[in-house]
Design an enzyme around this catalytic site. Sequence first.
Site, short mmCIF file in Angstrom:
data_model
loop_
_atom_site.label_atom_id
_atom_site.label_comp_id
_atom_site.label_asym_id
_atom_site.label_seq_id
_atom_site.Cartn_x
_atom_site.Cartn_y
_atom_site.Cartn_z
N ASP A 187 0.78 -1.24 0.00
CA ASP A 187 0.00 0.00 0.00
C ASP A 187 0.82 1.29 0.00
OD1 ASP A 187 0.74 -0.88 2.63
OD2 ASP A 187 -0.60 0.62 3.49
N HIS A 216 7.52 8.91 4.57
CA HIS A 216 6.30 9.69 4.85
C HIS A 216 6.49 11.18 4.53
CE1 HIS A 216 4.02 6.59 7.54
NE2 HIS A 216 4.76 5.99 6.62
N GLU A 246 -0.71 -1.84 5.11
CA GLU A 246 0.20 -1.80 6.25
C GLU A 246 0.00 -0.52 7.05
OE1 GLU A 246 3.08 -1.04 8.97
OE2 GLU A 246 3.09 0.20 7.17
N GLU A 247 -0.27 0.59 6.34
CA GLU A 247 -0.41 1.90 6.98
C GLU A 247 -1.81 2.03 7.59
OE1 GLU A 247 2.14 3.94 7.03
OE2 GLU A 247 3.38 3.47 5.28
N ARG A 291 17.24 -6.59 15.96
CA ARG A 291 17.60 -7.08 17.28
C ARG A 291 16.58 -8.09 17.76
NH1 ARG A 291 15.07 -4.57 21.56
NH2 ARG A 291 16.89 -4.55 22.88
ZN ZN Z 1 4.81 3.99 6.47
ZN ZN Z 2 6.24 1.32 5.53
#
Ligand code: ZN
Ligand code: ZN
Length: 392
Positions: free
Chosen positions: A78, A360, A135-136, A175
């Site tokens: 996305d 972003h 995802e966002e 990590r």
């Molecule tokens: Zn993002």
């Molecule tokens: Zn991303």
Amino acid sequence: MKLVPEVAALDAEMRDWRHHLHAHPETAFEESATAAFVAGKLAGFGLEVHTGLAKTGVVGVLRNGTAGRAIGLRADLDALHIHEASGVAYQSRNPGRMHACGHDGHTAMLLGAAKALASRRNFDGTVYFVFQPAEENEGGGRVMVEEGLFERFPMEAVYGLHNWPRKALGTFATRDGPLMGAYDIFEIVATGRGGHAAMPYVTRDPMLFAAHMINALQTIVSRNLHPQDAGVVSVTQVHGGDTWNVIPEQVVLRGTVRTFSREVQDLIESRIRGLAAGVAATFEIGATVRYERRYPATVNSAEETLHAVSAARAVVGDGHVQTDPVPELGSEDFAFMLQAKRGCYVWMGTGEGEGTVNVHNPRYDFNDRALAIGGSYWVTLAEQQLPAREAA
Ligand SMILES: [Zn+2]
Ligand SMILES: [Zn+2]
């Protein structure tokens, strides 16, 4: 740097795919053209293709040898609601939408890895290529898990990757344990008794509650958390009142909480509820608390982190893989997959000095020079984890 030759040979093709995706960005659960593009490519490489999981998700399946063991590699499809200002030739053709987080690059790299793994045939097992929507903000990864991702495609572990402009190109970082934070929201509605501002003694003032409550909330991290635990409590909205001489009936506070562990998350939620009840009682008003857990923390499992580090080291060299980066309190939807399945999420450095623009930002563009590195990481990880059997 040890790129996988078959991936390096795909560099120009991966750039073309990435630029095509970049020019045609789609946002959460509407990634239909993007999903069709991905499904078409995977089918062309000879993979079995499944579509429709979490609406626009795509899973490609590549089997080799006995096909007994299996792992999953995940990318996101996305874009964001941002007006692009990068000025690149392949700038967004969809006004108000932009690939400003590099998911175009993630998708192109994973497609490149699928093509290279399919041609090399140098593993024994099954590789699932998971392309998730939304995802966002909208939690497409959670929807995929809820719709049976790991039941339909049984895998030992799942791996994710994000480009990281704030780390240098040619490096990786990850990590064991939490790498990114949980994202929660809260809303506190304080209801008193409105009235004439010149006669406050006949009112119950919710403004007073707001003033004390904002201060009280700042004692949670400073007074209730162990000094070595991390957490953030931020009040980001205050709504109340319409005019000069009226004490309003209601005031609404809203904000966000960020944490790395379930224990700290539970503690902060319970302290917010306790403080709201206590401050409300003090001023004889009512307060209700809505607390919503949006994204959990992204927590890597120990063994899979070693696997990811080993693959990254094989590609960029031992000295270029950081294994103790400071975690970030931003959140990542891959967290839902890691709650359901062992795995590891890595940051892949894509920065090239001062001028590098972070994700972003309307001027951001994925660094194409990272495509062959990320593709090589995926191929190396799959081939290390599912080693080919020696010919009998
Ligand atoms: Zn993002
Ligand atoms: Zn991303």
